[in-house]
Design an enzyme around this catalytic site. Sequence first.
Site, mmCIF file in Angstrom:
data_model
loop_
_atom_site.group_PDB
_atom_site.id
_atom_site.type_symbol
_atom_site.label_atom_id
_atom_site.label_comp_id
_atom_site.label_asym_id
_atom_site.label_seq_id
_atom_site.Cartn_x
_atom_site.Cartn_y
_atom_site.Cartn_z
ATOM 1 N N PRO A 97 0.815 -1.226 0.000
ATOM 2 C CA PRO A 97 0.000 0.000 0.000
ATOM 3 C C PRO A 97 0.846 1.273 0.000
ATOM 4 O O PRO A 97 0.398 2.301 -0.501
ATOM 5 C CB PRO A 97 -0.807 -0.103 1.305
ATOM 6 C CG PRO A 97 -0.774 -1.536 1.695
ATOM 7 C CD PRO A 97 0.494 -2.111 1.130
ATOM 8 N N GLU A 124 -0.733 -8.312 8.396
ATOM 9 C CA GLU A 124 -0.507 -6.876 8.619
ATOM 10 C C GLU A 124 0.678 -6.348 7.822
ATOM 11 O O GLU A 124 0.789 -5.154 7.580
ATOM 12 C CB GLU A 124 -0.294 -6.588 10.104
ATOM 13 C CG GLU A 124 -1.569 -6.508 10.923
ATOM 14 C CD GLU A 124 -2.624 -5.593 10.307
ATOM 15 O OE1 GLU A 124 -2.364 -4.385 10.201
ATOM 16 O OE2 GLU A 124 -3.696 -6.101 9.943
ATOM 17 N N ARG A 162 0.029 -6.945 -21.917
ATOM 18 C CA ARG A 162 -0.570 -6.276 -23.089
ATOM 19 C C ARG A 162 0.459 -5.546 -23.920
ATOM 20 O O ARG A 162 0.254 -5.296 -25.096
ATOM 21 C CB ARG A 162 -1.609 -5.242 -22.651
ATOM 22 C CG ARG A 162 -2.795 -5.756 -21.930
ATOM 23 C CD ARG A 162 -3.701 -4.601 -21.527
ATOM 24 N NE ARG A 162 -4.207 -3.855 -22.680
ATOM 25 C CZ ARG A 162 -5.190 -4.294 -23.456
ATOM 26 N NH1 ARG A 162 -5.764 -5.423 -23.202
ATOM 27 N NH2 ARG A 162 -5.584 -3.578 -24.483
ATOM 28 N N ASP A 177 -4.466 1.977 -27.127
ATOM 29 C CA ASP A 177 -5.186 1.999 -25.860
ATOM 30 C C ASP A 177 -5.379 3.421 -25.353
ATOM 31 O O ASP A 177 -4.553 4.302 -25.580
ATOM 32 C CB ASP A 177 -4.415 1.218 -24.785
ATOM 33 C CG ASP A 177 -4.771 -0.258 -24.794
ATOM 34 O OD1 ASP A 177 -5.729 -0.632 -25.482
ATOM 35 O OD2 ASP A 177 -4.078 -1.015 -24.106
HETATM 36 C C1 9D3 Z 1 -3.209 -0.587 9.009
HETATM 37 C C2 9D3 Z 1 -2.283 -0.268 7.913
HETATM 38 N N1 9D3 Z 1 -2.572 -0.971 6.671
HETATM 39 C C3 9D3 Z 1 -1.736 -0.337 5.612
HETATM 40 C C4 9D3 Z 1 -2.531 0.610 4.765
HETATM 41 C C5 9D3 Z 1 -2.251 -2.399 6.791
HETATM 42 C C6 9D3 Z 1 -2.375 -3.158 5.518
HETATM 43 C C7 9D3 Z 1 -3.546 -3.126 4.788
HETATM 44 C C8 9D3 Z 1 -3.659 -3.870 3.625
HETATM 45 C C9 9D3 Z 1 -1.325 -3.914 5.066
HETATM 46 C C10 9D3 Z 1 -1.444 -4.651 3.894
HETATM 47 C C11 9D3 Z 1 -2.629 -4.648 3.207
HETATM 48 C C12 9D3 Z 1 -2.770 -5.462 1.983
HETATM 49 N N2 9D3 Z 1 -2.608 -4.661 0.745
HETATM 50 C C13 9D3 Z 1 -1.656 -4.948 -0.114
HETATM 51 O O1 9D3 Z 1 -0.903 -5.885 0.086
HETATM 52 C C14 9D3 Z 1 -1.508 -4.128 -1.296
HETATM 53 C C15 9D3 Z 1 -2.241 -2.994 -1.765
HETATM 54 C C16 9D3 Z 1 -3.371 -2.291 -1.243
HETATM 55 O O2 9D3 Z 1 -3.938 -2.612 -0.188
HETATM 56 N N3 9D3 Z 1 -3.831 -1.206 -1.945
HETATM 57 C C17 9D3 Z 1 -3.279 -0.791 -3.111
HETATM 58 N N4 9D3 Z 1 -2.228 -1.410 -3.626
HETATM 59 C C18 9D3 Z 1 -1.730 -2.490 -2.955
HETATM 60 S S1 9D3 Z 1 -0.413 -3.381 -3.435
HETATM 61 C C19 9D3 Z 1 -0.480 -4.409 -2.170
#
Ligand code: 9D3
Length: 255
Positions: A97, A124, A162, A177
């Site tokens: 994230p 987490e 792609r 695209d």
């Molecule tokens: C409480 C903090 N969270 C971070 C924002 C914990 C958390 C949430 C979701 C840790 C990992 C995840 C799982 N998400 C992914 O692995 C992920 C992701 C996403 O949640 N949103 C956008 N792109 C991606 S790429 C990997």
Amino acid sequence: MVVAKQIDVISLFPDMFDAISRHGVSGRAFERGLAHLQLWNPREFSTNPYRSVDDRPYGGGPGMVMQAEPLAAAIEAAQARQHDAGVGDPRVIFLAPHGRRLDHDAVMRLASLDGLVLLCGRYEGVDQRLIDESVHECVSIGDYVLSGGELAAMVVIDALLRQLPGALGDAQSADQDSFVDGLLDYPHYTRPEVWRGRQVPSVLLGGDHERIRRWRLQQSLADTAALRPDLLRNRDLSKEESVLLAQSLQAEQPE
Ligand code: 9D3
């Protein structure tokens, strides 16, 4: 001879990747040997009797953290396979994230690399020492919370496949695209000519290809201006485009 794009994925849910390996454009790209996809389950690299790969966070707090060693072992197995496939320096990308937001430019850069190792997190998070030790870059697909990196990895893979020569049919082309020329797509129509009282725009039935080209370009410009003005601010308009856009804005608001 072009060698296949080598993609290795580290994931606790390898079966999820059937979604892209067995369907559509991406499935065909793998079938045709344009790319090779290999899944690695860190659980297979766990050394404890329960095959566990996570543990409680040091310092306390909710949830579990993925342990470094099973992930490192999986990444190293993937890197060894990439070396055997002729990739000198596969790039290790952690879907996370907090990563850099994926966009078309990032897809093109990833598509230009010979080999990728995509690391998908669950729980987490992942022990920071594994990230410091083994990860080259972090990629996010947008500002919303997923349950893990798998769907994000599939988005990356689908988008970059792609771009491989031969992945799309003859009629299609990746550089037609939307987003590639910085505009949204024009609207599409197919038979019948009238559906629930709605007509296909008459210009598309006439066979005047130059008029059709201008109409589509004008639709793209008007939709982009209305829905994604940010895209227009990042792109210069040609004289023709400026005229077509001004025309459409006038037509929109008489008086
Ligand atoms: C409480 C903090 N969270 C971070 C924002 C914990 C958390 C949430 C979701 C840790 C990992 C995840 C799982 N998400 C992914 O692995 C992920 C992701 C996403 O949640 N949103 C956008 N792109 C991606 S790429 C990997």
